[in-house]
Write a protein that holds these residues in place. Structure first.
Motif, short mmCIF file in Angstrom:
data_model
loop_
_atom_site.label_atom_id
_atom_site.label_comp_id
_atom_site.label_asym_id
_atom_site.label_seq_id
_atom_site.Cartn_x
_atom_site.Cartn_y
_atom_site.Cartn_z
N ALA A 180 -5.55 4.67 -2.66
CA ALA A 180 -6.40 4.38 -3.82
C ALA A 180 -6.22 2.94 -4.32
O ALA A 180 -7.15 2.36 -4.88
CB ALA A 180 -6.10 5.36 -4.95
N THR A 181 -5.07 2.35 -4.10
CA THR A 181 -4.84 0.98 -4.57
C THR A 181 -5.56 -0.05 -3.71
O THR A 181 -5.61 -1.22 -4.06
CB THR A 181 -3.34 0.65 -4.57
N ASN A 182 -6.12 0.38 -2.59
CA ASN A 182 -6.79 -0.53 -1.67
C ASN A 182 -8.30 -0.30 -1.65
O ASN A 182 -8.97 -0.67 -0.71
CB ASN A 182 -6.22 -0.34 -0.25
N LYS A 183 -8.84 0.31 -2.69
CA LYS A 183 -10.25 0.71 -2.70
C LYS A 183 -11.05 -0.10 -3.72
O LYS A 183 -10.58 -0.38 -4.80
CB LYS A 183 -10.35 2.20 -3.04
N ALA A 184 -12.30 -0.44 -3.33
CA ALA A 184 -13.21 -1.14 -4.24
C ALA A 184 -14.62 -0.59 -4.06
O ALA A 184 -15.02 -0.24 -2.95
CB ALA A 184 -13.19 -2.64 -3.94
N ASP A 185 -15.35 -0.49 -5.16
CA ASP A 185 -16.74 -0.08 -5.12
C ASP A 185 -17.62 -1.32 -5.13
O ASP A 185 -17.36 -2.26 -5.87
CB ASP A 185 -17.09 0.80 -6.32
N LEU A 220 0.83 -1.19 0.00
CA LEU A 220 0.00 0.00 0.00
C LEU A 220 0.87 1.24 0.00
O LEU A 220 2.01 1.23 0.45
CB LEU A 220 -0.91 -0.01 1.22
N GLY A 221 0.33 2.34 -0.47
CA GLY A 221 1.07 3.60 -0.52
C GLY A 221 1.13 4.27 0.83
O GLY A 221 0.81 3.69 1.86
N LEU A 222 1.52 5.55 0.84
CA LEU A 222 1.68 6.29 2.08
C LEU A 222 0.38 6.43 2.86
O LEU A 222 0.39 6.64 4.06
CB LEU A 222 2.28 7.67 1.79
#
Length: 149
Positions: free
Chosen positions: A37-42, A29-31
């Motif tokens: 944003a890379t850990n998000k899902a709709d 994961l980023g900072l």
């Protein structure tokens, strides 16, 4: 209690662990950690309408992932959505209602007196089987099964 403290520490320290390695080939994961944003899902929306199914299929979520879900009411009837066990198994980042953002400490249920849309952003935390349902209803279509893996 120890598990809760360990989870809290891991949530705090996770972004620092991502800084320890310069390897860009992995999927860390980023900072922003869990909120990146890379850990998000709709998720597909939940629909509140008299006599209609809440959703097309059960939901399967992954612990540690950030989700956004819309709850839409068509105003055909005053309807609530209850799920205290589910709401206590997630961390709610925000609830957005007509552009107003609410950041609650917890939630037991939501209710629509008229047509509208509510968006809930949350992180799935505790694995298990849960449900959201319309109180007082008896049909299976008025219940949404949710699994957190």
């Amino acid at each position: 209690m120890k598990t809760l403290i360990a989870l809290g520490l891991s949530l705090i320290l996770l972004p620092f662990g991502a800084l320890a390695d310069d390897d860009d080939d992995d999927n860390r994961l980023g900072l922003a950690g869990l909120l990146s944003a890379t850990n998000k899902a709709d998720l597909p929306p939940i629909t509140l309408s008299a006599g209609m199914p809440l959703a097309d299929a059960p939901l399967t979520l992954k612990s540690g992932t950030y989700y956004e879900i819309e709850i839409e009411a068509d105003g055909s009837q005053e309807l609530a959505l209850v799920g205290p066990e589910f709401f206590r198994s997630i961390w709610i980042d925000e609830i957005v209602i007509e552009g107003l953002e609410v950041r609650p400490l917890g939630l037991d249920s939501v209710e629509f007196d008229e047509a509208g849309v509510m968006e809930i952003g949350f992180i799935a935390i505790k694995p298990g089987s849960y449900a959201l349902w319309v109180p007082g209803s008896t049909g299976d279509t008025q219940r949404l099964a949710i699994t957190i893996e």
